[in-house]
Motif scaffolding. Structure first.
Motif, PDB file in Angstrom:
ATOM      1  N   HIS A  52       0.827  -1.216   0.000  1.00 46.39           N
ATOM      2  CA  HIS A  52       0.000   0.000   0.000  1.00 46.39           C
ATOM      3  C   HIS A  52       0.861   1.266   0.000  1.00 46.39           C
ATOM      4  O   HIS A  52       0.538   2.250   0.654  1.00 46.39           O
ATOM      5  CB  HIS A  52      -0.966   0.018   1.195  1.00 46.39           C
ATOM      6  CG  HIS A  52      -1.946  -1.102   1.188  1.00 46.39           C
ATOM      7  ND1 HIS A  52      -3.065  -1.100   0.386  1.00 46.39           N
ATOM      8  CD2 HIS A  52      -1.977  -2.274   1.879  1.00 46.39           C
ATOM      9  CE1 HIS A  52      -3.753  -2.211   0.595  1.00 46.39           C
ATOM     10  NE2 HIS A  52      -3.110  -2.933   1.492  1.00 46.39           N
ATOM     11  N   THR A  53       1.952   1.237  -0.731  1.00 43.36           N
ATOM     12  CA  THR A  53       2.835   2.405  -0.815  1.00 43.36           C
ATOM     13  C   THR A  53       2.998   2.884  -2.257  1.00 43.36           C
ATOM     14  O   THR A  53       3.949   3.583  -2.574  1.00 43.36           O
ATOM     15  CB  THR A  53       4.221   2.076  -0.212  1.00 43.36           C
ATOM     16  OG1 THR A  53       4.795   0.968  -0.921  1.00 43.36           O
ATOM     17  CG2 THR A  53       4.120   1.750   1.270  1.00 43.36           C
ATOM     18  N   ASN A  62      -7.358   5.034  -2.641  1.00 45.50           N
ATOM     19  CA  ASN A  62      -8.006   3.898  -2.006  1.00 45.50           C
ATOM     20  C   ASN A  62      -8.987   3.214  -2.947  1.00 45.50           C
ATOM     21  O   ASN A  62      -8.974   1.998  -3.093  1.00 45.50           O
ATOM     22  CB  ASN A  62      -8.722   4.348  -0.724  1.00 45.50           C
ATOM     23  CG  ASN A  62      -9.378   3.219   0.030  1.00 45.50           C
ATOM     24  OD1 ASN A  62      -9.234   2.054  -0.300  1.00 45.50           O
ATOM     25  ND2 ASN A  62     -10.105   3.552   1.055  1.00 45.50           N
ATOM     26  N   LYS A 107       4.912   6.037   0.913  1.00 44.48           N
ATOM     27  CA  LYS A 107       4.168   6.337   2.131  1.00 44.48           C
ATOM     28  C   LYS A 107       2.939   5.443   2.169  1.00 44.48           C
ATOM     29  O   LYS A 107       2.245   5.278   1.166  1.00 44.48           O
ATOM     30  CB  LYS A 107       3.757   7.807   2.130  1.00 44.48           C
ATOM     31  CG  LYS A 107       3.010   8.211   3.378  1.00 44.48           C
ATOM     32  CD  LYS A 107       2.657   9.679   3.361  1.00 44.48           C
ATOM     33  CE  LYS A 107       1.873   9.986   4.627  1.00 44.48           C
ATOM     34  NZ  LYS A 107       1.393  11.343   4.660  1.00 44.48           N
ATOM     35  N   ARG A 158      -0.568   4.246   2.269  1.00 43.36           N
ATOM     36  CA  ARG A 158      -1.900   4.768   1.970  1.00 43.36           C
ATOM     37  C   ARG A 158      -2.728   3.584   1.491  1.00 43.36           C
ATOM     38  O   ARG A 158      -2.546   3.110   0.374  1.00 43.36           O
ATOM     39  CB  ARG A 158      -1.817   5.837   0.888  1.00 43.36           C
ATOM     40  CG  ARG A 158      -3.152   6.440   0.546  1.00 43.36           C
ATOM     41  CD  ARG A 158      -3.002   7.502  -0.524  1.00 43.36           C
ATOM     42  NE  ARG A 158      -4.295   8.055  -0.858  1.00 43.36           N
ATOM     43  CZ  ARG A 158      -4.499   8.860  -1.860  1.00 43.36           C
ATOM     44  NH1 ARG A 158      -3.494   9.222  -2.637  1.00 43.36           N
ATOM     45  NH2 ARG A 158      -5.694   9.315  -2.118  1.00 43.36           N
ATOM     46  N   TYR A 159      -3.619   3.097   2.360  1.00 45.66           N
ATOM     47  CA  TYR A 159      -4.403   1.907   2.028  1.00 45.66           C
ATOM     48  C   TYR A 159      -5.070   2.090   0.674  1.00 45.66           C
ATOM     49  O   TYR A 159      -5.684   3.112   0.402  1.00 45.66           O
ATOM     50  CB  TYR A 159      -5.453   1.622   3.108  1.00 45.66           C
ATOM     51  CG  TYR A 159      -6.133   0.311   2.882  1.00 45.66           C
ATOM     52  CD1 TYR A 159      -5.569  -0.859   3.363  1.00 45.66           C
ATOM     53  CD2 TYR A 159      -7.298   0.228   2.154  1.00 45.66           C
ATOM     54  CE1 TYR A 159      -6.172  -2.084   3.130  1.00 45.66           C
ATOM     55  CE2 TYR A 159      -7.914  -0.981   1.910  1.00 45.66           C
ATOM     56  CZ  TYR A 159      -7.344  -2.132   2.407  1.00 45.66           C
ATOM     57  OH  TYR A 159      -7.930  -3.345   2.163  1.00 45.66           O
ATOM     58  N   SER A 160      -4.953   1.072  -0.190  1.00 37.47           N
ATOM     59  CA  SER A 160      -5.488   1.187  -1.539  1.00 37.47           C
ATOM     60  C   SER A 160      -6.156  -0.096  -2.003  1.00 37.47           C
ATOM     61  O   SER A 160      -5.481  -1.058  -2.380  1.00 37.47           O
ATOM     62  CB  SER A 160      -4.364   1.569  -2.511  1.00 37.47           C
ATOM     63  OG  SER A 160      -4.857   1.622  -3.831  1.00 37.47           O
TER      64      SER A 160
END
Length: 185
Positions: A7-8, A13, A50, A52-54
């Motif tokens: 998730h980087t 999302n 960084k 960031r849930y995706s």
């Protein structure tokens, strides 16, 4: 692929806003064409590196891997994981189960909602399973399905990216420690 799995990648999302606010209508109407159009419209993802849930990143990773295998995502998972572990009662399609076997979801207003479906986004977690199959999967993680499964699945829960909010991100896992329970995925 490591950025997608942790998730980087900088991808958003979801491929649209308002998933919860519109009562799931956007999900039910989302198509393969919408998925493709959204991906083609991304000219510059957000900052990479960084957490960031995706959901979009997970879907892209799963779909690309399935394409490389010349298969649909569901069939790839079924062939390489579910069948190999004897998990015969785990499916993407709600229609694979008798209607009486499915838990009924409810919206914020307390009313029943249709079974969850998200075309092309299945790798982000649109699976249905039974407690028996989930225990089989857990047993494989713990080594009860052989050393090769324990080794393979264990690699997914090794920290692959340091993340202060979650401690670490594994490969498609968010990892945390709990003093009472020990390490958790």
């Amino acid at each position: 692929s490591l950025q997608l799995a942790t998730h980087t990648s900088g991808l958003p999302n979801n491929p649209f806003k308002g998933i919860i606010l519109d009562g799931g209508k956007a999900l039910r109407n989302f198509s393969a064409a919408d998925y493709k159009q959204f991906l083609e419209g991304i000219h510059k993802p957000g900052k990479t590196g960084k957490f960031r849930y995706s959901n979009l990143g997970m879907a892209l990773l799963g779909n690309v891997l399935a394409d490389q295998l010349g298969s649909s995502y569901e069939n790839a998972v079924r062939t390489h994981i579910l069948n190999a572990l004897g998990m015969t009662d785990t499916h993407v399609a709600a229609g694979a189960y008798d209607i009486h076997r499915l838990a009924i979801g409810h919206g914020r207003n307390g009313k029943a909602v249709p079974a969850f479906h998200w075309s092309c986004m299945e790798p982000s977690g649109v699976w249905r399973s039974t407690s028996k199959d989930m225990m089989t999967y857990l047993q494989a993680h713990l080594g009860y399905s052989g050393a090769s499964w324990k080794s393979l699945l264990g690699k997914t829960t090794l920290p692959a990216f340091k993340q202060t909010k979650l401690e670490h991100a594994g490969l498609a896992w968010q990892l945390s420690s709990n003093k009472e329970l020990g390490d958790c995925a």
